[in-house]
Design a protein around this motif. Structure first.
Motif, mmCIF file in Angstrom:
data_model
loop_
_atom_site.group_PDB
_atom_site.id
_atom_site.type_symbol
_atom_site.label_atom_id
_atom_site.label_comp_id
_atom_site.label_asym_id
_atom_site.label_seq_id
_atom_site.Cartn_x
_atom_site.Cartn_y
_atom_site.Cartn_z
ATOM 1 N N MET A 152 0.841 -1.198 0.000
ATOM 2 C CA MET A 152 0.000 0.000 0.000
ATOM 3 C C MET A 152 0.879 1.252 0.000
ATOM 4 O O MET A 152 1.870 1.315 0.717
ATOM 5 C CB MET A 152 -0.933 0.001 1.213
ATOM 6 C CG MET A 152 -1.845 1.202 1.294
ATOM 7 S SD MET A 152 -3.041 1.113 2.642
ATOM 8 C CE MET A 152 -4.173 -0.112 2.001
ATOM 9 N N SER A 153 0.530 2.242 -0.811
ATOM 10 C CA SER A 153 1.315 3.467 -0.908
ATOM 11 C C SER A 153 1.220 4.291 0.372
ATOM 12 O O SER A 153 0.300 4.110 1.179
ATOM 13 C CB SER A 153 0.823 4.310 -2.084
ATOM 14 O OG SER A 153 -0.472 4.834 -1.806
ATOM 15 N N GLN A 154 2.186 5.196 0.534
ATOM 16 C CA GLN A 154 2.170 6.075 1.702
ATOM 17 C C GLN A 154 0.921 6.942 1.717
ATOM 18 O O GLN A 154 0.337 7.180 2.780
ATOM 19 C CB GLN A 154 3.424 6.946 1.721
ATOM 20 C CG GLN A 154 4.689 6.216 2.151
ATOM 21 C CD GLN A 154 4.561 5.625 3.545
ATOM 22 O OE1 GLN A 154 4.559 4.408 3.729
ATOM 23 N NE2 GLN A 154 4.431 6.471 4.530
ATOM 24 N N ASP A 155 0.502 7.431 0.536
ATOM 25 C CA ASP A 155 -0.707 8.253 0.474
ATOM 26 C C ASP A 155 -1.928 7.464 0.930
ATOM 27 O O ASP A 155 -2.787 7.982 1.658
ATOM 28 C CB ASP A 155 -0.936 8.768 -0.947
ATOM 29 C CG ASP A 155 -0.088 9.987 -1.258
ATOM 30 O OD1 ASP A 155 0.632 10.457 -0.352
ATOM 31 O OD2 ASP A 155 -0.133 10.477 -2.400
ATOM 32 N N SER A 156 -2.023 6.198 0.504
ATOM 33 C CA SER A 156 -3.157 5.374 0.916
ATOM 34 C C SER A 156 -3.142 5.144 2.421
ATOM 35 O O SER A 156 -4.183 5.177 3.080
ATOM 36 C CB SER A 156 -3.132 4.022 0.186
ATOM 37 O OG SER A 156 -3.389 4.195 -1.202
ATOM 38 N N LYS A 157 -1.956 4.940 2.988
ATOM 39 C CA LYS A 157 -1.842 4.741 4.428
ATOM 40 C C LYS A 157 -2.268 5.997 5.177
ATOM 41 O O LYS A 157 -2.949 5.916 6.212
ATOM 42 C CB LYS A 157 -0.410 4.374 4.794
ATOM 43 C CG LYS A 157 0.002 2.984 4.348
ATOM 44 C CD LYS A 157 1.452 2.694 4.700
ATOM 45 C CE LYS A 157 1.868 1.306 4.232
ATOM 46 N NZ LYS A 157 3.302 1.035 4.511
ATOM 47 N N ARG A 158 -1.894 7.166 4.664
ATOM 48 C CA ARG A 158 -2.282 8.419 5.320
ATOM 49 C C ARG A 158 -3.785 8.651 5.223
ATOM 50 O O ARG A 158 -4.417 9.106 6.183
ATOM 51 C CB ARG A 158 -1.520 9.586 4.701
ATOM 52 C CG ARG A 158 -0.023 9.551 5.043
ATOM 53 C CD ARG A 158 0.786 10.415 4.137
ATOM 54 N NE ARG A 158 0.482 11.822 4.300
ATOM 55 C CZ ARG A 158 0.902 12.768 3.460
ATOM 56 N NH1 ARG A 158 1.621 12.439 2.402
ATOM 57 N NH2 ARG A 158 0.612 14.033 3.678
ATOM 58 N N LEU A 159 -4.363 8.307 4.073
ATOM 59 C CA LEU A 159 -5.815 8.427 3.932
ATOM 60 C C LEU A 159 -6.535 7.470 4.869
ATOM 61 O O LEU A 159 -7.574 7.822 5.444
ATOM 62 C CB LEU A 159 -6.233 8.164 2.482
ATOM 63 C CG LEU A 159 -6.001 9.308 1.496
ATOM 64 C CD1 LEU A 159 -6.236 8.829 0.077
ATOM 65 C CD2 LEU A 159 -6.901 10.499 1.811
ATOM 66 N N LEU A 160 -6.004 6.273 5.029
ATOM 67 C CA LEU A 160 -6.603 5.321 5.958
ATOM 68 C C LEU A 160 -6.656 5.896 7.363
ATOM 69 O O LEU A 160 -7.668 5.785 8.058
ATOM 70 C CB LEU A 160 -5.808 4.016 5.968
ATOM 71 C CG LEU A 160 -6.115 3.001 4.874
ATOM 72 C CD1 LEU A 160 -5.142 1.826 4.969
ATOM 73 C CD2 LEU A 160 -7.547 2.505 4.959
ATOM 74 N N GLN A 161 -5.568 6.525 7.791
ATOM 75 C CA GLN A 161 -5.527 7.121 9.129
ATOM 76 C C GLN A 161 -6.582 8.207 9.284
ATOM 77 O O GLN A 161 -7.246 8.312 10.316
ATOM 78 C CB GLN A 161 -4.138 7.699 9.406
ATOM 79 C CG GLN A 161 -3.059 6.649 9.552
ATOM 80 C CD GLN A 161 -1.689 7.252 9.781
ATOM 81 O OE1 GLN A 161 -1.448 8.418 9.429
ATOM 82 N NE2 GLN A 161 -0.789 6.501 10.372
ATOM 83 N N ILE A 162 -6.745 9.016 8.247
ATOM 84 C CA ILE A 162 -7.705 10.121 8.292
ATOM 85 C C ILE A 162 -9.142 9.602 8.256
ATOM 86 O O ILE A 162 -9.988 9.988 9.074
ATOM 87 C CB ILE A 162 -7.467 11.096 7.115
ATOM 88 C CG1 ILE A 162 -6.125 11.817 7.283
ATOM 89 C CG2 ILE A 162 -8.611 12.109 7.011
ATOM 90 C CD1 ILE A 162 -5.696 12.606 6.060
ATOM 91 N N LEU A 163 -9.422 8.713 7.319
ATOM 92 C CA LEU A 163 -10.804 8.312 7.063
ATOM 93 C C LEU A 163 -11.353 7.314 8.070
ATOM 94 O O LEU A 163 -12.573 7.207 8.228
ATOM 95 C CB LEU A 163 -10.914 7.742 5.650
ATOM 96 C CG LEU A 163 -10.575 8.715 4.508
ATOM 97 C CD1 LEU A 163 -10.706 8.018 3.166
ATOM 98 C CD2 LEU A 163 -11.451 9.960 4.550
ATOM 99 N N THR A 164 -10.488 6.575 8.732
ATOM 100 C CA THR A 164 -10.974 5.614 9.717
ATOM 101 C C THR A 164 -11.128 6.228 11.107
ATOM 102 O O THR A 164 -11.514 5.532 12.045
ATOM 103 C CB THR A 164 -10.038 4.392 9.808
ATOM 104 O OG1 THR A 164 -8.708 4.833 10.087
ATOM 105 C CG2 THR A 164 -10.046 3.606 8.510
ATOM 106 N N ALA A 165 -10.847 7.509 11.230
ATOM 107 C CA ALA A 165 -10.956 8.165 12.536
ATOM 108 C C ALA A 165 -12.400 8.438 12.924
ATOM 109 O O ALA A 165 -12.701 8.681 14.093
ATOM 110 C CB ALA A 165 -10.161 9.473 12.542
ATOM 111 N N GLN A 166 -13.317 8.411 11.964
ATOM 112 C CA GLN A 166 -14.735 8.598 12.236
ATOM 113 C C GLN A 166 -15.540 7.949 11.116
ATOM 114 O O GLN A 166 -15.041 7.802 10.000
ATOM 115 C CB GLN A 166 -15.109 10.080 12.351
ATOM 116 C CG GLN A 166 -14.938 10.882 11.076
ATOM 117 C CD GLN A 166 -13.510 11.149 10.751
ATOM 118 O OE1 GLN A 166 -12.821 11.764 11.545
ATOM 119 N NE2 GLN A 166 -13.032 10.693 9.604
ATOM 120 N N PRO A 167 -16.784 7.533 11.389
ATOM 121 C CA PRO A 167 -17.561 6.828 10.371
ATOM 122 C C PRO A 167 -18.133 7.733 9.281
ATOM 123 O O PRO A 167 -18.471 7.257 8.205
ATOM 124 C CB PRO A 167 -18.685 6.170 11.171
ATOM 125 C CG PRO A 167 -18.832 7.023 12.382
ATOM 126 C CD PRO A 167 -17.460 7.533 12.699
#
Length: 214
Positions: free
Chosen positions: A1-16
């Motif tokens: 998984m790319s770094q950008d995808s990992k950063r988006l995962l952190q942002i988007l999984t913080a709330q539903p």
């Protein structure tokens, strides 16, 4: 998984739910962001659908440190650059063009590109994107389409946006390939115009209590 995808995962999984909003002034944006944070929502997508959007993003970033502020409805490289300079922590586009993807390659700000069809999803995979916006969700097949995509493209994760509401949000959040949803119902135009921040905080609190399966 790319770094950008990992950063988006952190942002988007913080709330539903990520509120997708349009604001008429920087002050309105700040008040709205504070009301959402008070209800437990700490990520917002400010769309570039009003002249005040860029200043609102800059103000939210500067004045509401508990809110992760992104920019939405990015259609051109110029808009991408403006949103980046304003301090956006992530950038959302309704679709994907070569020009917008090129702008994203040269940026430290992660892009959440939109996709609506299997061909578009495959193209985004080839470009290295594994976290996508699914738009306009309800109009192109909704949760049923995403469920059918899951076994075919298991690497992909989605943030469905468009027609999502409290009536159908659980259908999306029950899917393993859905990280969160984008929704405008957390910031109704009438409540924003009336400055009913307490009412928006209650809507945020209700949304924050939802659970995603992913």
């Amino acid at each position: 998984m790319s770094q950008d995808s990992k950063r988006l995962l952190q942002i988007l999984t913080a709330q539903p739910v990520v509120p997708v909003v349009a604001v008429e002034s920087a002050g309105e944006g700040v008040s709205l962001a504070r009301a959402l944070v008070a209800g437990g929502i700490r990520c917002i997508e400010v769309t570039l659908r009003t002249p005040a959007a860029i200043e609102a993003i800059r103000a939210i970033v500067g004045e509401v440190p508990d809110m992760v502020c992104g920019a939405g409805t990015i259609l051109t490289p110029k808009q991408f650059t403006e949103a980046e300079k304003a301090g956006s922590k992530f950038i959302v586009s309704p679709g994907a063009t070569v020009e917008v993807l090129d702008a994203a390659r040269g940026s430290d700000v992660p892009l959440l590109p939109g996709s609506a069809t299997p061909s578009e999803m495959m193209a985004m995979l080839q470009e290295g994107y594994e976290v996508l916006k699914f738009f306009p969700a309800e109009q192109i097949g909704g949760a049923a389409l995403l469920k059918s995509i899951a076994p075919v493209m298991p690497a992909l994760k989605f943030c469905p946006t468009g027609g999502v509401s409290m009536k159908n949000v659980k259908d999306y959040l029950s899917l393993l390939n859905v990280l969160c949803v984008g929704g405008s119902w957390l910031a109704p135009k009438d409540k924003v115009a009336a400055g009913d921040w307490a009412g928006i905080t209650e809507l945020a609190r209700e949304a924050a209590g939802l659970k995603a399966a992913a």
